[in-house]
Structure formats: C-alpha cells, structure tokens
Design a protein around this motif. Structure first.
Motif, PDB file in Angstrom:
ATOM      1  N   LEU A  52       0.827  -1.205   0.000  1.00 38.90           N
ATOM      2  CA  LEU A  52       0.000   0.000   0.000  1.00 38.90           C
ATOM      3  C   LEU A  52       0.866   1.262   0.000  1.00 38.90           C
ATOM      4  CD1 LEU A  52      -2.755  -1.091   2.550  1.00 38.90           C
ATOM      5  CD2 LEU A  52      -2.965  -0.930   0.066  1.00 38.90           C
ATOM      6  N   LEU A  53       1.919   1.257   0.805  1.00 36.94           N
ATOM      7  CA  LEU A  53       2.815   2.408   0.840  1.00 36.94           C
ATOM      8  C   LEU A  53       3.535   2.586  -0.493  1.00 36.94           C
ATOM      9  CD1 LEU A  53       4.311   2.021   4.430  1.00 36.94           C
ATOM     10  CD2 LEU A  53       2.860   3.890   3.623  1.00 36.94           C
ATOM     11  N   MET A  54       3.968   1.493  -1.090  1.00 34.33           N
ATOM     12  CA  MET A  54       4.658   1.586  -2.378  1.00 34.33           C
ATOM     13  C   MET A  54       3.731   2.130  -3.457  1.00 34.33           C
ATOM     14  SD  MET A  54       7.826   1.072  -2.281  1.00 34.33           S
ATOM     15  CE  MET A  54       7.996   1.183  -4.056  1.00 34.33           C
ATOM     16  N   HIS A  55       2.465   1.789  -3.379  1.00 37.73           N
ATOM     17  CA  HIS A  55       1.504   2.353  -4.336  1.00 37.73           C
ATOM     18  C   HIS A  55       1.454   3.870  -4.172  1.00 37.73           C
ATOM     19  CE1 HIS A  55      -1.980   2.725  -6.904  1.00 37.73           C
ATOM     20  NE2 HIS A  55      -2.544   3.459  -5.968  1.00 37.73           N
ATOM     21  N   LYS A  56       1.437   4.335  -2.933  1.00 40.61           N
ATOM     22  CA  LYS A  56       1.407   5.774  -2.674  1.00 40.61           C
ATOM     23  C   LYS A  56       2.717   6.429  -3.098  1.00 40.61           C
ATOM     24  CE  LYS A  56      -1.938   5.338   1.046  1.00 40.61           C
ATOM     25  NZ  LYS A  56      -2.198   5.429   2.488  1.00 40.61           N
ATOM     26  N   VAL A  57       3.834   5.756  -2.867  1.00 42.16           N
ATOM     27  CA  VAL A  57       5.137   6.284  -3.288  1.00 42.16           C
ATOM     28  C   VAL A  57       5.159   6.449  -4.800  1.00 42.16           C
ATOM     29  CG1 VAL A  57       7.587   5.687  -3.544  1.00 42.16           C
ATOM     30  CG2 VAL A  57       6.472   5.447  -1.318  1.00 42.16           C
ATOM     31  N   ARG A  58       4.679   5.454  -5.517  1.00 41.15           N
ATOM     32  CA  ARG A  58       4.666   5.527  -6.983  1.00 41.15           C
ATOM     33  C   ARG A  58       3.734   6.630  -7.471  1.00 41.15           C
ATOM     34  NH1 ARG A  58       9.457   3.505  -8.034  1.00 41.15           N
ATOM     35  NH2 ARG A  58       9.593   1.262  -7.728  1.00 41.15           N
ATOM     36  N   LYS A  59       2.650   6.866  -6.758  1.00 45.13           N
ATOM     37  CA  LYS A  59       1.748   7.954  -7.134  1.00 45.13           C
ATOM     38  C   LYS A  59       2.430   9.305  -6.939  1.00 45.13           C
ATOM     39  CE  LYS A  59      -2.968   9.634  -6.579  1.00 45.13           C
ATOM     40  NZ  LYS A  59      -2.742  10.519  -7.677  1.00 45.13           N
ATOM     41  N   VAL A  60       3.110   9.478  -5.817  1.00 47.34           N
ATOM     42  CA  VAL A  60       3.865  10.711  -5.570  1.00 47.34           C
ATOM     43  C   VAL A  60       4.954  10.863  -6.627  1.00 47.34           C
ATOM     44  CG1 VAL A  60       5.490  11.836  -3.986  1.00 47.34           C
ATOM     45  CG2 VAL A  60       3.390  10.802  -3.093  1.00 47.34           C
ATOM     46  N   GLN A  61       5.626   9.771  -6.940  1.00 48.87           N
ATOM     47  CA  GLN A  61       6.677   9.792  -7.953  1.00 48.87           C
ATOM     48  C   GLN A  61       6.131  10.295  -9.283  1.00 48.87           C
ATOM     49  OE1 GLN A  61       8.296   5.932  -8.935  1.00 48.87           O
ATOM     50  NE2 GLN A  61      10.023   6.813 -10.053  1.00 48.87           N
ATOM     51  N   GLN A  62       4.991   9.789  -9.662  1.00 45.92           N
ATOM     52  CA  GLN A  62       4.367  10.199 -10.919  1.00 45.92           C
ATOM     53  C   GLN A  62       3.931  11.667 -10.853  1.00 45.92           C
ATOM     54  OE1 GLN A  62       0.767   8.080 -11.887  1.00 45.92           O
ATOM     55  NE2 GLN A  62       0.941   8.566 -14.049  1.00 45.92           N
ATOM     56  N   GLN A  64       5.101  14.053  -9.003  1.00 46.86           N
ATOM     57  CA  GLN A  64       6.243  14.951  -8.858  1.00 46.86           C
ATOM     58  C   GLN A  64       7.289  14.773  -9.970  1.00 46.86           C
ATOM     59  OE1 GLN A  64       6.530  17.268  -6.260  1.00 46.86           O
ATOM     60  NE2 GLN A  64       4.437  16.686  -5.784  1.00 46.86           N
ATOM     61  N   ASN A  65       7.020  13.864 -10.897  1.00 47.85           N
ATOM     62  CA  ASN A  65       7.959  13.556 -11.989  1.00 47.85           C
ATOM     63  C   ASN A  65       9.351  13.202 -11.461  1.00 47.85           C
ATOM     64  OD1 ASN A  65       6.117  13.913 -14.117  1.00 47.85           O
ATOM     65  ND2 ASN A  65       6.405  16.126 -14.018  1.00 47.85           N
ATOM     66  N   LEU A  66       9.403  12.323 -10.487  1.00 43.47           N
ATOM     67  CA  LEU A  66      10.664  11.887  -9.905  1.00 43.47           C
ATOM     68  C   LEU A  66      11.135  10.589 -10.552  1.00 43.47           C
ATOM     69  CD1 LEU A  66       9.759  12.489  -6.150  1.00 43.47           C
ATOM     70  CD2 LEU A  66      11.175  13.947  -7.608  1.00 43.47           C
ATOM     71  N   THR A  67      12.419  10.437 -10.691  1.00 44.48           N
ATOM     72  CA  THR A  67      12.978   9.209 -11.260  1.00 44.48           C
ATOM     73  C   THR A  67      13.035   8.128 -10.186  1.00 44.48           C
ATOM     74  OG1 THR A  67      15.253   9.781 -10.676  1.00 44.48           O
ATOM     75  CG2 THR A  67      14.433  10.548 -12.848  1.00 44.48           C
ATOM     76  N   ASP A  68      13.225   6.900 -10.632  1.00 38.91           N
ATOM     77  CA  ASP A  68      13.398   5.802  -9.681  1.00 38.91           C
ATOM     78  C   ASP A  68      14.615   6.057  -8.796  1.00 38.91           C
ATOM     79  OD1 ASP A  68      11.182   4.471 -10.654  1.00 38.91           O
ATOM     80  OD2 ASP A  68      12.324   3.017 -11.820  1.00 38.91           O
ATOM     81  N   LYS A  69      15.663   6.595  -9.399  1.00 42.17           N
ATOM     82  CA  LYS A  69      16.880   6.887  -8.653  1.00 42.17           C
ATOM     83  C   LYS A  69      16.614   7.931  -7.569  1.00 42.17           C
ATOM     84  CE  LYS A  69      21.666   8.321  -9.138  1.00 42.17           C
ATOM     85  NZ  LYS A  69      22.715   8.807  -9.994  1.00 42.17           N
ATOM     86  N   ALA A  70      15.859   8.971  -7.899  1.00 39.48           N
ATOM     87  CA  ALA A  70      15.544  10.020  -6.926  1.00 39.48           C
ATOM     88  C   ALA A  70      14.723   9.462  -5.763  1.00 39.48           C
ATOM     89  CB  ALA A  70      14.800  11.166  -7.599  1.00 39.48           C
ATOM     90  N   ILE A  71      13.759   8.631  -6.065  1.00 37.30           N
ATOM     91  CA  ILE A  71      12.936   8.013  -5.019  1.00 37.30           C
ATOM     92  C   ILE A  71      13.813   7.133  -4.135  1.00 37.30           C
ATOM     93  CG2 ILE A  71      11.112   6.286  -4.607  1.00 37.30           C
ATOM     94  CD1 ILE A  71       9.938   8.923  -5.385  1.00 37.30           C
ATOM     95  N   SER A  72      14.653   6.346  -4.754  1.00 38.35           N
ATOM     96  CA  SER A  72      15.551   5.458  -4.022  1.00 38.35           C
ATOM     97  C   SER A  72      16.447   6.249  -3.073  1.00 38.35           C
ATOM     98  CB  SER A  72      16.398   4.658  -5.014  1.00 38.35           C
ATOM     99  OG  SER A  72      17.325   3.852  -4.346  1.00 38.35           O
ATOM    100  N   GLU A  73      16.977   7.352  -3.555  1.00 35.66           N
ATOM    101  CA  GLU A  73      17.842   8.180  -2.722  1.00 35.66           C
ATOM    102  C   GLU A  73      17.069   8.827  -1.576  1.00 35.66           C
ATOM    103  OE1 GLU A  73      19.675  10.854  -5.506  1.00 35.66           O
ATOM    104  OE2 GLU A  73      21.013   9.293  -6.293  1.00 35.66           O
ATOM    105  N   LYS A  74      15.876   9.335  -1.856  1.00 34.73           N
ATOM    106  CA  LYS A  74      15.066   9.971  -0.808  1.00 34.73           C
ATOM    107  C   LYS A  74      14.694   8.970   0.293  1.00 34.73           C
ATOM    108  CE  LYS A  74      12.937  13.638  -3.536  1.00 34.73           C
ATOM    109  NZ  LYS A  74      13.272  14.828  -2.784  1.00 34.73           N
ATOM    110  N   LEU A  75      14.397   7.745  -0.119  1.00 33.49           N
ATOM    111  CA  LEU A  75      13.994   6.721   0.839  1.00 33.49           C
ATOM    112  C   LEU A  75      15.178   6.002   1.473  1.00 33.49           C
ATOM    113  CD1 LEU A  75      11.048   5.142  -1.154  1.00 33.49           C
ATOM    114  CD2 LEU A  75      10.866   6.537   0.900  1.00 33.49           C
TER     115      LEU A  75
END
Length: 107
Positions: A52-62, A64-75
C-alpha cells in the motif's frame, strides 16, 4: 503456501490500493484481505502495508515527476529493494517501513 496463492493475494492488495484502498485505513484493507482469504498467514501485515505504501510512493513519484533513482535516494532504499517491496517479493525491514511512512506522510 503456494506461490500462486501469495501472488493472487498481492494482486488483490494492489487492486485495492488503486481503488477503494485510497479511502480506507490500513486496518480496513487488512481486514478485507483476511476476510476474503481463509488462510490469514498468506501475507503478513508488514507486506500488506509495504504494498500500500509503495503504491502511494509511486503515485507521488508520478505526480512529482521523480525518477526511480531520486525516489531510491530519498527513501535510502535500493531500487531493487523498492521493486521487491512493491511486488511483495520481500518483507520490509522496520527501517524500510519507517522510510516509506515518512515519505508518504510528507506529501
């Protein structure tokens, strides 16, 4: 537990997250999943929460136009671990759950 059973449950959780899961509490989603499945031990609470959290993370990613790398670094979680968490292939460590919760709650 068979791989097919767990895969089926994970797909159900993802569908809930995309639909009514956005409006339900984590506990409500857990109860729905466990109600539908006689074997309550198929997927742990941590796995359900991570999906459920990953679904929300992916929604925020979309959004905010964040890359997988940016999400990985933030988390501070590797990209491969994020993929495994999203697919229910990995039980999240406590620090990973904390990172996911903080990230989601910051938006």
């Amino acid at each position: 537990m068979s791989f097919e059973d767990k895969d089926f449950i994970i797909r159900q959780i993802k569908q809930l997250a995309e639909g009514i899961g956005q409006f339900l509490s984590l506990q409500s989603v857990k109860e729905l999943i466990h109600y539908d499945n006689a074997e309550k031990g198929l997927v742990s609470d941590e796995e359900i929460e991570a999906i459920l959290l990953m679904h929300k993370v992916r929604k925020v990613q979309q959004d905010q136009n964040l890359t997988d790398k940016a999400i990985s670094e933030k988390l501070e979680i590797s990209q491969s671990d994020l993929t495994e968490l999203e697919n229910g292939e990995k039980v999240p460590a406590s620090n990973e759950l904390v990172s996911l919760r903080k990230f989601v709650n910051s938006f």
